[in-house]
Design a protein around this motif. Structure first.
Motif, PDB file in Angstrom:
ATOM      1  N   SER A   1      45.459  35.352  40.869  1.00 23.81           N
ATOM      2  CA  SER A   1      45.952  36.398  40.796  1.00 23.81           C
ATOM      3  C   SER A   1      44.686  36.808  39.898  1.00 23.81           C
ATOM      4  CB  SER A   1      47.149  36.691  39.704  1.00 23.81           C
ATOM      5  OG  SER A   1      46.848  35.741  38.460  1.00 23.81           O
ATOM      6  N   SER A   2      43.569  36.393  39.943  1.00 23.18           N
ATOM      7  CA  SER A   2      42.192  37.532  39.100  1.00 23.18           C
ATOM      8  C   SER A   2      41.590  37.683  39.848  1.00 23.18           C
ATOM      9  CB  SER A   2      41.268  35.887  38.581  1.00 23.18           C
ATOM     10  OG  SER A   2      42.073  35.012  37.860  1.00 23.18           O
ATOM     11  N   PHE A   3      41.472  37.973  41.443  1.00 24.59           N
ATOM     12  CA  PHE A   3      41.297  38.195  42.732  1.00 24.59           C
ATOM     13  C   PHE A   3      41.718  39.721  42.043  1.00 24.59           C
ATOM     14  CE2 PHE A   3      39.523  34.800  43.143  1.00 24.59           C
ATOM     15  CZ  PHE A   3      38.301  34.065  43.569  1.00 24.59           C
ATOM     16  N   SER A   4      40.937  41.054  42.595  1.00 22.41           N
ATOM     17  CA  SER A   4      41.634  42.250  43.239  1.00 22.41           C
ATOM     18  C   SER A   4      41.098  43.130  44.459  1.00 22.41           C
ATOM     19  CB  SER A   4      40.613  43.360  41.875  1.00 22.41           C
ATOM     20  OG  SER A   4      41.335  42.410  40.616  1.00 22.41           O
ATOM     21  N   GLU A   5      41.797  43.600  44.237  1.00 20.83           N
ATOM     22  CA  GLU A   5      41.866  44.924  45.459  1.00 20.83           C
ATOM     23  C   GLU A   5      41.046  46.007  45.647  1.00 20.83           C
ATOM     24  OE1 GLU A   5      45.070  44.784  48.485  1.00 20.83           O
ATOM     25  OE2 GLU A   5      45.424  43.704  48.021  1.00 20.83           O
ATOM     26  N   THR A   6      40.565  46.315  44.263  1.00 21.06           N
ATOM     27  CA  THR A   6      40.337  47.645  43.856  1.00 21.06           C
ATOM     28  C   THR A   6      39.037  47.790  42.675  1.00 21.06           C
ATOM     29  OG1 THR A   6      41.241  48.544  42.746  1.00 21.06           O
ATOM     30  CG2 THR A   6      41.576  49.335  45.411  1.00 21.06           C
TER      31      THR A   6
ATOM     32  N   GLU B   1      39.046  49.293  40.406  1.00 21.71           N
ATOM     33  CA  GLU B   1      40.102  49.622  39.133  1.00 21.71           C
ATOM     34  C   GLU B   1      41.223  48.114  38.598  1.00 21.71           C
ATOM     35  OE1 GLU B   1      40.949  51.134  35.702  1.00 21.71           O
ATOM     36  OE2 GLU B   1      39.912  51.940  37.306  1.00 21.71           O
ATOM     37  N   GLN B   2      41.694  47.501  39.749  1.00 22.07           N
ATOM     38  CA  GLN B   2      42.125  46.824  39.487  1.00 22.07           C
ATOM     39  C   GLN B   2      41.253  45.172  38.576  1.00 22.07           C
ATOM     40  OE1 GLN B   2      43.619  45.362  43.230  1.00 22.07           O
ATOM     41  NE2 GLN B   2      45.255  46.491  43.152  1.00 22.07           N
ATOM     42  N   SER B   3      40.055  45.218  39.231  1.00 22.14           N
ATOM     43  CA  SER B   3      38.822  44.240  38.650  1.00 22.14           C
ATOM     44  C   SER B   3      38.776  44.596  37.191  1.00 22.14           C
ATOM     45  CB  SER B   3      38.194  44.215  39.337  1.00 22.14           C
ATOM     46  OG  SER B   3      37.071  45.525  39.514  1.00 22.14           O
ATOM     47  N   ARG B   4      38.169  45.701  36.762  1.00 19.85           N
ATOM     48  CA  ARG B   4      37.804  45.871  35.971  1.00 19.85           C
ATOM     49  C   ARG B   4      39.054  46.162  34.476  1.00 19.85           C
ATOM     50  NH1 ARG B   4      35.753  52.354  35.190  1.00 19.85           N
ATOM     51  NH2 ARG B   4      37.510  52.381  35.839  1.00 19.85           N
ATOM     52  N   THR B   5      40.751  46.893  35.132  1.00 23.47           N
ATOM     53  CA  THR B   5      41.679  46.174  33.580  1.00 23.47           C
ATOM     54  C   THR B   5      41.510  44.721  33.453  1.00 23.47           C
ATOM     55  OG1 THR B   5      42.721  48.138  34.857  1.00 23.47           O
ATOM     56  CG2 THR B   5      44.225  46.786  33.999  1.00 23.47           C
ATOM     57  N   LYS B   6      42.199  44.170  34.818  1.00 19.94           N
ATOM     58  CA  LYS B   6      41.909  42.207  35.050  1.00 19.94           C
ATOM     59  C   LYS B   6      41.285  42.222  33.429  1.00 19.94           C
ATOM     60  CE  LYS B   6      44.589  41.605  38.598  1.00 19.94           C
ATOM     61  NZ  LYS B   6      44.460  40.906  39.831  1.00 19.94           N
ATOM     62  N   PHE B   7      39.826  42.209  33.803  1.00 15.48           N
ATOM     63  CA  PHE B   7      38.705  42.300  33.187  1.00 15.48           C
ATOM     64  C   PHE B   7      39.108  42.237  31.823  1.00 15.48           C
ATOM     65  CE2 PHE B   7      34.338  43.046  31.469  1.00 15.48           C
ATOM     66  CZ  PHE B   7      33.946  41.230  31.153  1.00 15.48           C
ATOM     67  N   ARG B   8      38.937  43.625  31.353  1.00 17.31           N
ATOM     68  CA  ARG B   8      39.371  44.682  30.300  1.00 17.31           C
ATOM     69  C   ARG B   8      40.288  43.522  29.344  1.00 17.31           C
ATOM     70  NH1 ARG B   8      39.092  50.761  30.537  1.00 17.31           N
ATOM     71  NH2 ARG B   8      36.105  50.817  31.141  1.00 17.31           N
ATOM     72  N   THR B   9      40.925  43.363  29.806  1.00 16.95           N
ATOM     73  CA  THR B   9      42.114  43.064  29.463  1.00 16.95           C
ATOM     74  C   THR B   9      42.920  41.204  28.919  1.00 16.95           C
ATOM     75  OG1 THR B   9      44.133  44.182  30.762  1.00 16.95           O
ATOM     76  CG2 THR B   9      45.018  41.820  30.089  1.00 16.95           C
ATOM     77  N   ALA B  10      41.747  40.250  29.576  1.00 14.40           N
ATOM     78  CA  ALA B  10      41.726  39.400  30.133  1.00 14.40           C
ATOM     79  C   ALA B  10      40.520  39.020  28.440  1.00 14.40           C
ATOM     80  CB  ALA B  10      40.899  38.426  31.014  1.00 14.40           C
ATOM     81  N   ALA B  11      39.227  39.755  28.283  1.00 17.30           N
ATOM     82  CA  ALA B  11      38.625  39.354  27.187  1.00 17.30           C
ATOM     83  C   ALA B  11      38.794  39.933  25.919  1.00 17.30           C
ATOM     84  CB  ALA B  11      37.567  39.991  27.469  1.00 17.30           C
ATOM     85  N   ALA B  12      39.938  40.873  26.676  1.00 20.07           N
ATOM     86  CA  ALA B  12      40.623  41.631  24.782  1.00 20.07           C
ATOM     87  C   ALA B  12      41.780  40.470  24.252  1.00 20.07           C
ATOM     88  CB  ALA B  12      41.450  42.574  25.021  1.00 20.07           C
ATOM     89  N   GLU B  13      42.331  40.021  25.318  1.00 23.41           N
ATOM     90  CA  GLU B  13      43.365  38.685  25.143  1.00 23.41           C
ATOM     91  C   GLU B  13      43.023  37.567  24.119  1.00 23.41           C
ATOM     92  OE1 GLU B  13      45.681  38.170  28.504  1.00 23.41           O
ATOM     93  OE2 GLU B  13      47.357  40.111  28.269  1.00 23.41           O
TER      94      GLU B  13
ATOM     95  N   PHE C   1      33.817  41.716  43.445  1.00 17.52           N
ATOM     96  CA  PHE C   1      34.924  41.246  43.066  1.00 17.52           C
ATOM     97  C   PHE C   1      35.129  39.517  42.785  1.00 17.52           C
ATOM     98  CE2 PHE C   1      36.280  44.933  46.078  1.00 17.52           C
ATOM     99  CZ  PHE C   1      36.564  45.802  44.876  1.00 17.52           C
ATOM    100  N   ALA C   2      34.689  38.713  43.372  1.00 20.88           N
ATOM    101  CA  ALA C   2      34.717  37.810  43.313  1.00 20.88           C
ATOM    102  C   ALA C   2      33.710  37.408  41.343  1.00 20.88           C
ATOM    103  CB  ALA C   2      34.009  36.693  44.111  1.00 20.88           C
ATOM    104  N   GLY C   3      33.306  37.715  40.922  1.00 22.85           N
ATOM    105  CA  GLY C   3      32.152  37.823  39.810  1.00 22.85           C
ATOM    106  C   GLY C   3      33.159  37.994  39.207  1.00 22.85           C
ATOM    107  N   CYS C   4      34.077  39.655  39.756  1.00 25.15           N
ATOM    108  CA  CYS C   4      34.886  39.683  38.464  1.00 25.15           C
ATOM    109  C   CYS C   4      36.590  38.577  38.432  1.00 25.15           C
ATOM    110  CB  CYS C   4      35.360  41.225  38.592  1.00 25.15           C
ATOM    111  SG  CYS C   4      35.975  42.179  37.304  1.00 25.15           S
ATOM    112  N   ALA C   5      36.617  38.333  39.246  1.00 24.22           N
ATOM    113  CA  ALA C   5      37.404  37.205  39.150  1.00 24.22           C
ATOM    114  C   ALA C   5      36.915  35.879  38.174  1.00 24.22           C
ATOM    115  CB  ALA C   5      37.986  36.533  40.356  1.00 24.22           C
ATOM    116  N   ILE C   6      35.396  34.975  39.039  1.00 22.93           N
ATOM    117  CA  ILE C   6      34.597  34.294  37.902  1.00 22.93           C
ATOM    118  C   ILE C   6      34.961  35.032  36.722  1.00 22.93           C
ATOM    119  CG2 ILE C   6      32.358  33.170  37.488  1.00 22.93           C
ATOM    120  CD1 ILE C   6      32.746  33.377  40.424  1.00 22.93           C
ATOM    121  N   PHE C   7      34.907  36.299  35.561  1.00 23.90           N
ATOM    122  CA  PHE C   7      34.300  36.122  34.350  1.00 23.90           C
ATOM    123  C   PHE C   7      35.988  36.888  34.102  1.00 23.90           C
ATOM    124  CE2 PHE C   7      30.296  39.584  34.877  1.00 23.90           C
ATOM    125  CZ  PHE C   7      29.619  36.895  34.904  1.00 23.90           C
TER     126      PHE C   7
END
Length: 122
Positions: free
Chosen positions: A6-11, A13-25, A74-80
């Motif tokens: 679920s870390s992978f995104s299609e857009t 905006e999705q990847s940015r939101t997931k990264f920001r949320t994961a980092a903040a949490e 998207f792969a880089g963002c999913a890893i992060f």
């Protein structure tokens, strides 16, 4: 920690939101710098920074960066995104003056990353 597809995104905006949320949490100090232009779907672009630090003084920094557009995007963002959970655990082992920084950036903006680093005194 278990890695999730679920870390992978299609857009972007999705990847940015997931990264920001994961980092903040996971205890990161987050900040973003808007950049000119727009994404493939008209979305605003930014360079996002997740920072874990023990003190205001920086003696050593471990910096990871990945583009959010392009081949590794998207792969880089999913890893992060998954790495953020490990960063929280690693943060507990940081010494005074240690800084861990993860940067999600739009490629071809290296000069902006350098300017932001200087401006933010990372």
């Amino acid at each position: 920690a278990q890695l999730m597809t679920s870390s992978f995104s299609e857009t972007f905006e999705q990847s940015r939101t997931k990264f920001r949320t994961a980092a903040a949490e996971n205890g990161a100090m987050m900040f973003s710098e808007s950049i000119t232009g727009s994404g493939a779907h008209g979305e605003a672009l930014s360079i996002d920074f997740a920072v874990w630090r023990k003190s205001d003084e920086t003696k050593r920094a471990f910096v990871m960066t990945s583009g959010v557009h392009g081949v590794e995007g998207f792969a880089g963002c999913a890893i992060f995104i998954d790495l953020c959970s490990f960063a929280k655990e690693y943060f507990l082992k940081l010494k005074e003056g240690d800084v861990l920084v993860i940067i999600q950036r739009e490629p071809l903006r290296d000069e902006l990353v350098q300017v932001i680093f200087t401006k933010r005194s990372l």
